[in-house]
Design an enzyme around this catalytic site. Structure first.
Site: not given
Length: 776
Positions: A258, A285, A401, A461
């Site tokens: 990012n 991050d 995820d 998930e």
């Protein structure tokens, strides 16, 4: 999870629309991988794994970007696939590195054996980009340590937007990536406390999903330098506590691609906002840190966790172990070209699941390559990083995820129908296989007991792409699951009347904890994570304000590619001239009430408390913009909705009858027809019935009040006849989500409830709304 279109070439991804818990394992990171100082900080030991390498060299740098190496050291085999070297700090300083130590590796192997005349940018020793075994060694690509605790910068950043420097293949294999590559940062152990972890039972939690940057990026109450950072997020602990939230779940915070988000201002170019492109599983991050110096992101994250813990709030992380940011091959016709900056260049066959012939990657993620989750060493990395985040960084739980990929029982080469554990080819979900990653995680960690205590909360998930990867209800005991069926059936009940068959039995099942999904595996209502909306899709407001998605709009609300066409959203007749904004607010109140009054663990998306909108964009993964950032300057209607949400959450927390530890049974829960008669099989089986009510016997569940809820799914008013409340009490109204009750007191404060009456009292309930009563 979404593959950013701008990264498709770099990452080689496609842009695509019962095991019991056991005590923590003593051998977490038993190989002592990574870079670490000794007790005296006189030496640094570097240890990295590769089962196929024939030579590995350590490169040390004085900065993370734009400089050549200051020193190199050749590693030696240390057994069990580990390579190691210990370097005196005095030697590092003598080489000119007097501050933070940045490092990376270059590796040689069977497809590119070492040649003494090799130099950076050379092809000396080259045999192939990928060999028959699937090896992809390339010494021209500097490699990030998979166990690095911080990363210097992303591959793509303001100084470099050229992903070709990290590629293999004829056009790129000799391009040296050294000065551009992300590098590990050697850290001195942090002394920052993470506070005391809450031990609250999961059944008592209310989860708030939010992006750490979006949480405060445009919060003017926070000093500008702290907005969008871990530090800034910690300053919002009191806000969440006041709302009633007990757990904050951050979208991915492990190092992700990012850094290039701001290269082209006011544009979606280069953007990856959500963060499902993990570059390293140990590093917080750096973009989200106010203190970006070496060690700064780590200490700042820990301080943020401490702030939440001090407020009694758990911290959950969204983790992405199904794929990495390296992706797959760049095209389906050329196996030679792929991105190399970490796992792939160290041990491609260990860390990725290869297809037959070992030239390509098996993919159930849409990003190009499954992480090789059935491989023991790849599992070690998963377990070791989870342990690091839980033990060192203070995290209380994890949302996985595309968690079905972690239930994959297939390994490289097992692709025939006769392979016993891979009957469907390269992917087979098998919760009964004790060796799959989801079961390894249960063995390695203590899952928080049902009654509360120490341990981790684990959320799956429960789906991926293809094969038997849709596994809602299929995970073993110890796992909770995002209940996508709860989301869909609730939206359908509210927004699809007349367009599809609505089953009141499904509504009843959702209200009571989804026993059809979780009871047979020995799990409890709280293992159902109930949500109406999350980051991946529309916001709460948009579910009830939009007729489908609009992702092609201009910045800052778009454009975004992809996104599902199955939204079950409706603007409540606004565009047809039959509805108004007040109807949309009524629908949103009804939906949130449905969620918070249901058995299970509620999960809300950040901003739903004030009706945040994305203007119908249902896939805003690429928008690091004001549209995705929460705002705290609200209209009167937004403030009123916040009050409604706050009081609704407080009501849930005040009534244990809404948070059962086990399934409702006997007289604890009774279902009623609008007439007041008990719902029988004829009523349940009639698909023309869209109204249902239930009463919870509060005293039988440790509650001082009984609770009555009536839901009218019809578009017109329905009269409900109330059952008898407990002896000596009457029914009092807490909330009615109807339009007439729109305002600051839609949900009344405790003690301000309105007397309605006792047994046989009738109550006219407007269409598509919910009524909540208590006995007192």
């Amino acid at each position: 999870m979404k593959c950013p279109k701008i990264l498709a070439a770099l990452l080689g991804c496609a842009v695509l629309a019962g095991v019991p818990a056991m005590p923590a394992h003593a051998a977490i990171n038993s190989m002592s991988l990574g870079a670490s100082y000794d007790a005296q900080q006189a030496n640094i030991t570097f240890r990295v794994y590769s089962s196929q390498a024939t030579r590995i060299v350590l490169y040390l740098y004085s900065a993370g970007y734009g400089v050549q190496e200051s020193a190199t050291y050749t590693l030696s085999p240390a057994g069990s696939g580990v390579w190691a070297v210990t370097v005196p700090v005095s030697s590092i300083k003598a080489a000119g590195i007097t501050g933070a130590v940045y490092y990376g590796y270059r590796a040689w192997g069977p497809n590119w054996p070492y040649a003494s005349n090799w130099g950076k940018g050379s092809q000396a020793g080259f045999v192939s980009d990928v060999d028959a075994n699937g090896d992809r060694f390339n010494p021209n690509k500097l490699l990030l340590d998979p166990y690095a605790q911080e990363v210097s910068q992303d591959p793509l950043n303001p100084s470099n937007q050229n992903g070709n420097v990290f590629a293999s293949g004829a056009s790129y294999r000799t391009t040296d990536s050294g000065i551009y590559a992300p590098k590990g940062v050697v850290l001195v152990p942090s002394t920052q406390s993470t506070g005391t972890k809450p031990t609250r039972a999961q059944k008592d939690d209310v989860i708030y999903e939010v992006h750490v940057r979006g949480f405060t990026e445009q919060d003017t109450s926070i000093p500008a330098q702290y907005r969008g950072t871990y530090y800034g997020a910690g300053l919002k602990a009191s806000y969440l506590a006041s709302l009633g939230v007990t757990a904050v779940e951050f979208l991915p915070v492990q190092e992700t691609q990012n850094d290039a988000n701001d290269v082209v201002p006011n544009s979606d170019a280069n953007q990856n906002y959500w963060g499902y492109m993990t570059e390293n599983y140990f590093s917080p991050d750096r973009r989200y840190a106010y203190n970006k110096a070496a060690g700064g992101p780590t200490a700042e994250f820990q301080a943020m966790v401490q702030a939440f813990h001090n407020a009694g709030i758990k911290v959950y992380m969204d983790v992405v172990y199904n794929h990495t940011a390296e992706g797959g091959t760049w095209t389906s016709s050329d196996p030679t070209t792929a991105t190399i900056y970490s796992w792939r260049g160290l041990d491609n066959t260990t860390y990725y699941e290869l297809t037959s012939g070992n030239q390509y990657f098996y993919d159930n993620t849409g990003i190009g390559a499954n992480f090789n989750t059935y491989n023991t060493v790849a599992q070690n990395l998963i377990v070791d990083s989870l342990a690091y985040w839980a033990n060192t960084m203070g995290v209380d739980g994890f949302r996985f995820d595309l968690a079905s990929v972690l239930g994959n029982s297939c390994l490289n080469g097992a692709y025939t129908a006769s392979a016993p554990n891979c009957p469907n080819g390269g992917y087979n979900f098998d919760a009964a296989d004790s060796n799959v990653a989801i079961n390894r995680i249960l063995r390695e960690f203590t899952v928080r007991p049902a009654a509360g205590g120490s341990g981790l909360d684990l959320f799956a998930e429960p789906w991926a792409i293809g094969g038997n990867s849709y596994q809602l209800g299929g995970f073993p005991q110890g796992w909770s699951e995002w209940n996508g069926l709860f989301r869909d059936s609730l939206r359908q009940a509210q927004n699809e009347l007349g367009s599809m068959t609505i089953y009141v039995t499904q509504d009843a099942n959702d209200f009571s904890g989804s026993s059809n999904l979780f009871q047979s595996s020995g799990r409890s209502p709280w293992n159902s994570i109930n949500f109406i909306d999350v980051h991946d899709g529309m916001t709460l407001k948009d579910v009830y304000s939009c007729n489908g998605a609009n992702n092609s709009q201009a910045w800052p609300y778009g454009p975004s590619d992809g996104g599902t066409s199955t939204n079950y959203s409706w603007d409540q007749g606004m565009s047809a001239g039959t509805g108004a904004a007040v109807d949309q607010r009524r629908a949103a109140r009804t939906g949130m009430a449905f969620e918070m009054l249901s058995a299970g663990t509620p999960l809300m998306q950040g901003g739903d408390e004030y009706l945040r909108t994305l203007q119908c964009n249902n896939n805003a993964y690429n928008l690091d913009s004001s549209a995705n950032w929460l705002t705290y300057s609200w209209t009167t209607d937004q403030s009123n909705f916040y009050t409604f949400a706050q009081r609704l959450i407080a009501f849930r927390k005040a009534h244990p009858a809404l948070r059962p530890s086990s399934w409702y049974s006997g007289s604890q829960l009774t279902w009623y027809q609008p007439s007041g008669a008990v719902a029988d099989s004829n009523y349940w089986n009639n698909t023309s019935n869209y109204a249902i009510a239930y009463a919870i016997n509060g005293p039988s569940l440790g509650d001082s009040n009984s609770i009555y809820v009536a839901y009218n799914g019809w578009s017109s008013s329905v009269t409900f006849t109330l059952p008898a409340p407990p002896s000596g009490t009457q029914w009092y109204r807490v909330t009615d989500t109807c339009d007439w009750n729109d305002g600051a007191s839609t949900f009344v404060a405790p003690g301000s409830e309105t007397l309605i009456g006792g047994a046989g009292t009738t109550y006219g309930q407007c269409g598509q709304s919910l009524l909540l009563l208590i006995s007192k």
